[in-house]
Scaffold this active site. Structure first.
Site, PDB file in Angstrom:
ATOM      1  N   HIS A  69      -1.290 -10.719 -17.061  1.00 49.28           N
ATOM      2  CA  HIS A  69      -0.904  -9.428 -17.637  1.00 49.28           C
ATOM      3  C   HIS A  69       0.602  -9.386 -17.797  1.00 49.28           C
ATOM      4  CE1 HIS A  69       0.054  -8.293 -13.476  1.00 49.28           C
ATOM      5  NE2 HIS A  69       0.660  -7.206 -13.927  1.00 49.28           N
ATOM      6  N   HIS A  71       4.451  -7.190 -17.847  1.00 50.92           N
ATOM      7  CA  HIS A  71       5.259  -6.112 -17.289  1.00 50.92           C
ATOM      8  C   HIS A  71       6.263  -5.687 -18.367  1.00 50.92           C
ATOM      9  CE1 HIS A  71       4.763  -6.770 -12.629  1.00 50.92           C
ATOM     10  NE2 HIS A  71       3.630  -6.453 -13.241  1.00 50.92           N
ATOM     11  N   ASP A  82      -0.402  -5.740  -7.586  1.00 53.93           N
ATOM     12  CA  ASP A  82      -0.701  -7.055  -8.153  1.00 53.93           C
ATOM     13  C   ASP A  82      -1.129  -8.030  -7.063  1.00 53.93           C
ATOM     14  OD1 ASP A  82      -0.066  -6.282 -10.767  1.00 53.93           O
ATOM     15  OD2 ASP A  82       2.034  -6.895 -10.569  1.00 53.93           O
ATOM     16  N   CYS A 127      -6.186   6.670  -0.998  1.00 53.40           N
ATOM     17  CA  CYS A 127      -6.512   7.158   0.348  1.00 53.40           C
ATOM     18  C   CYS A 127      -7.766   6.481   0.911  1.00 53.40           C
ATOM     19  CB  CYS A 127      -6.644   8.683   0.358  1.00 53.40           C
ATOM     20  SG  CYS A 127      -7.925   9.383  -0.698  1.00 53.40           S
ATOM     21  N   HIS A 192      -9.387  13.960  -0.731  1.00 53.37           N
ATOM     22  CA  HIS A 192      -8.343  13.260   0.021  1.00 53.37           C
ATOM     23  C   HIS A 192      -8.864  12.962   1.423  1.00 53.37           C
ATOM     24  CE1 HIS A 192      -4.448  11.813   1.096  1.00 53.37           C
ATOM     25  NE2 HIS A 192      -4.220  12.749   2.004  1.00 53.37           N
ATOM     26  N   HIS A 217      -2.448   8.685   6.151  1.00 56.54           N
ATOM     27  CA  HIS A 217      -3.058   9.033   4.863  1.00 56.54           C
ATOM     28  C   HIS A 217      -2.195   8.523   3.714  1.00 56.54           C
ATOM     29  CE1 HIS A 217      -0.720  13.017   3.964  1.00 56.54           C
ATOM     30  NE2 HIS A 217      -0.050  12.313   4.842  1.00 56.54           N
TER      31      HIS A 217
END
Length: 250
Positions: A69, A71, A82, A127, A192, A217
């Site tokens: 891919h 950038h 990545d 999360c 969440h 979290h």
């Protein structure tokens, strides 16, 4: 990677700029060939999702050797996402920076994103991914990696409620270290999740200092963090879950 492949990848990156291009290098008839694929990401200038039909067609032609891919306007150095993706795919990756043309290649090496301070990427570093990594590293509990598209909580889905029992969790009324906390933030369903740490310590992060009533979290588009549980976080909480493989308190 030979010069012909590099030129083909550069041409694809130029054609897709400022979007990220993506494709694969396959082994076909004893030779390596670059197969450009469509980028299905909702924000293609920021990340990529290889079109599954294009990927299947490429696999029909030959074994995939490298995932590629670009950038746009940024260096070819791999992001945290990545590196995590490279580990998941178990294939070498190549990144082309455009318009500089710089190419960087890397292979799976056992990389793990840190529990605290990891970058955000929905479906990969979010999360739920943080919860999965916590249970795996701290307790040896492997949770399923359910597919989830960005924004599912705005379209009437409730993925946490749908899958928590299948993943081995059950609801509890009390709160103790290692429990998963489900929160509902500006949504119609719990969207969440975090892990209650109690004393704030993690066996896999030995340099942490104790911190009472903390939880781990990963907020949307933020870095993962260890914060004090209470206030608005307690107000957002709608469900506390405990995994059936967690040891009972003594």
């Amino acid at each position: 990677m030979n010069k012909t492949l590099i030129k083909q990848i550069q041409a694809h990156a130029a054609a897709e700029f400022p979007r990220e291009c993506c494709g694969v290098v396959i082994a076909e008839s004893g030779r390596q060939k670059y197969v450009p694929c469509r980028n299905d990401a909702s924000t293609p200038s920021e990340h990529f999702i290889i079109n599954p039909e294009d990927l299947a067609d490429a696999e029909d032609r030959g074994a995939i050797r490298v995932i590629v891919h670009s950038h746009p306007d940024t260096p070819a150095q791999p992001s945290m996402a990545d590196r995590v993706s490279c580990e998941l795919h178990e294939k070498p990756w190549a990144i082309i920076s455009w318009p500089s043309g710089e190419l960087f290649e890397f292979k799976p090496c056992g990389y793990q994103a840190p529990l605290i301070g990891r970058d955000y990427g929905h479906g990969l570093l979010d999360c739920y991914a943080l919860c999965r990594d916590y249970y795996s590293r701290e307790h040896g509990i492997e949770l399923p990696n359910y597919p989830r598209r960005d924004g599912w909580w705005t379209t009437g889905e409730s993925l946490y409620e749908k899958y928590y029992e299948e993943a081995g969790f059950y609801p509890v009324a009390d709160l103790r270290k290692g429990d998963m906390i489900l929160m509902q933030i500006n949504a119609n369903a719990p969207n969440h999740a975090g892990i209650y740490l109690g004393d704030g310590l993690l066996a896999s992060v030995p340099d942490l200092h104790p911190a009472p009533r903390t939880f781990l979290h990963h907020r949307y588009n933020k870095k993962s963090s260890r914060d004090v549980y209470g206030g608005m976080w307690a107000d957002y909480t709608v469900l506390i879950l405990r995994h059936q493989k967690m040891p009972e308190e003594r």
